[in-house]
Design an enzyme around this catalytic site. Structure first.
Site, PDB file in Angstrom:
ATOM      1  N   VAL A  43       0.914  -1.257  -0.132  1.00  0.00           N
ATOM      2  CA  VAL A  43      -0.093  -0.118   0.144  1.00  0.00           C
ATOM      3  C   VAL A  43       0.841   1.144  -0.052  1.00  0.00           C
ATOM      4  CG1 VAL A  43      -1.655   1.207   1.490  1.00  0.00           C
ATOM      5  CG2 VAL A  43      -1.740  -1.078   1.425  1.00  0.00           C
ATOM      6  N   CYS A  44       0.648   2.156  -0.903  1.00  0.00           N
ATOM      7  CA  CYS A  44       1.354   3.545  -0.816  1.00  0.00           C
ATOM      8  C   CYS A  44       0.205   4.377  -0.903  1.00  0.00           C
ATOM      9  CB  CYS A  44       2.301   3.603  -1.817  1.00  0.00           C
ATOM     10  SG  CYS A  44       1.642   3.699  -3.522  1.00  0.00           S
ATOM     11  N   GLN A  45       0.434   5.542  -1.147  1.00  0.00           N
ATOM     12  CA  GLN A  45      -0.754   6.655  -1.162  1.00  0.00           C
ATOM     13  C   GLN A  45      -1.690   6.873  -2.670  1.00  0.00           C
ATOM     14  OE1 GLN A  45      -1.250   8.863   1.326  1.00  0.00           O
ATOM     15  NE2 GLN A  45      -3.025   9.547   0.247  1.00  0.00           N
TER      16      GLN A  45
END
Length: 133
Positions: free
Chosen positions: A92-94
């Site tokens: 997960v990232c932005q």
């Protein structure tokens, strides 16, 4: 044909800009999972969530039970995930843009089932799904 020859410079700019817009869609990406698919994986319990954002971004909000390992530290801290080699790793990232790089690092380290959250935390929040602080 005469128009193309008379306006060769403009036509070439149009073709090049169209190609530049199309290029990201044609480049290979890692496996992606939608917010619905990630939710289903989480409900099955065979998932480890790895949030690769910085500690400051992580503190503002993250997926429940996510482990924060910033992308810059992932290579040196990959041993923390060794117990999860038989599970699905959800990166997960932005926005989902950095997830492919992290997935490649994890796959090179021997993780076989790695997916990135398509759209990242932004898509998760847009879908109205809960986050933790």
């Amino acid at each position: 044909m005469k128009f193309i020859l008379d306006h060769l410079f403009i036509v070439s700019i149009v073709v090049l800009s169209g190609g530049a817009l199309l290029l990201p869609a044609l480049l290979p990406r890692g496996k992606r999972a939608s917010t619905l698919q990630v939710t289903q994986l989480m409900n099955r319990g065979k998932t480890v969530l790895v949030d690769i954002r910085s500690a400051d971004e992580f503190a503002k909000g993250h997926l429940r039970d996510a482990k924060n390992i910033p992308l810059s530290d992932l290579s040196s801290r990959i041993a923390e995930l060794d117990k999860a080699k038989n599970k699905t790793i959800v990166v997960v990232c932005q926005t989902g843009a950095r997830a492919d790089k992290a997935a490649k690092i994890l796959e090179a380290a021997g993780f076989t089932d790695v997916v990135g959250l398509d759209g990242g935390l932004t898509a998760w929040q847009a879908a109205g799904l809960p986050t933790a602080k």
